[in-house]
Scaffold this motif. Sequence first.
Motif, short mmCIF file in Angstrom:
data_model
loop_
_atom_site.label_atom_id
_atom_site.label_comp_id
_atom_site.label_asym_id
_atom_site.label_seq_id
_atom_site.Cartn_x
_atom_site.Cartn_y
_atom_site.Cartn_z
N ILE A 1 -1.86 -7.17 0.83
CA ILE A 1 -3.04 -6.35 0.60
C ILE A 1 -4.00 -7.35 -0.37
N THR A 2 -5.10 -7.27 -0.89
CA THR A 2 -5.83 -8.13 -1.69
C THR A 2 -6.11 -6.83 -2.82
N ASP B 1 -9.44 -0.11 -3.67
CA ASP B 1 -9.79 0.94 -2.84
C ASP B 1 -9.03 2.09 -2.73
N LEU B 2 -7.70 1.56 -2.44
CA LEU B 2 -6.66 2.52 -2.17
C LEU B 2 -6.56 4.01 -3.28
N ARG C 1 -6.19 -15.98 2.70
CA ARG C 1 -6.18 -14.60 3.12
C ARG C 1 -5.70 -13.95 4.15
N GLU D 1 -8.86 -15.86 -3.05
CA GLU D 1 -8.55 -14.56 -3.00
C GLU D 1 -7.49 -14.03 -3.82
N GLU E 1 -8.55 -4.44 -2.09
CA GLU E 1 -7.95 -3.19 -1.31
C GLU E 1 -7.12 -2.26 -1.99
N ALA F 1 0.73 -1.33 -0.14
CA ALA F 1 0.07 -0.12 -0.22
C ALA F 1 0.90 1.03 -0.12
N GLN G 1 -2.43 -12.23 5.62
CA GLN G 1 -2.40 -11.07 6.02
C GLN G 1 -2.15 -10.75 7.59
#
Length: 247
Positions: free
Chosen positions: A92-93, A99-100, A76, A52, A96, A28, A80
């Motif tokens: 991260i998936t 979304d970021l 998953r 995932e 995710e 991220a 994590q």
Amino acid sequence: MRAAWIAERPVAHRGLHVAANNIMENTASAFAAAVAHGFAMECDVQITADGEAMVFHDDTLDRMMLGSGRLDAHTRAALQAIAMKQGADRMITLGELCDLVGGRSPLVVEIKAAWSDDRRLENRVAQVLGAYKGPVAVMSFDPGSMQAMRTLAPSLPRGVVQESKYDDPEWDRLSAWQKFSLARLLHLPQSRPDFLAWYVQDLRNKAPRFARRVLGLPMLTWTVRTPADQARAGVFADQMIFEGFVP
């Protein structure tokens, strides 16, 4: 052309990662840095034991994580829960990551090639990206993966990651015919890519030049790390996937 945006910005390889600053690849932090600098970004995805899509390059955990074994043997939640060897990020998936980024920068998702008929990863990527609103494309070294994505997510731009020799030991799993057909783009009628991503050292070869000049396929090039690589990319490619410097 569906992938015209693919060449608009330099593409940060696995995000804008700087290990000296504890910003590690495919995290991220690396993707947030790419967004902050206005770059597009490339990421890798792998499938977990529970289906995932995780953002991670290697088949195994040993190089990057305080864990070991194959990624696809873990869930998953288990992945994590494992810390990285360096930095504060966790794995991260793909969801995710979407979304970021939130559509602020283009995203190029490399589906790690399994060279098999197992399409769990392609199915999950298609599910996640089907709801994403920003500029995003998928690519893989395996043309069969992109052929599958043409059915699963026909609206997504697709690319095939290429080189010209396939002489590294990592390609020993491929037959001589597979290497021959890949290097000569014999997969095009089946994969129907919207762009190609070619190894920077091989850009002068006939196949990438033909694909770009005659077929009109946008050409990314990987992985640009030196001034010489950048100069070559400027002549023979439309955009670079870069690492180790800020263009």
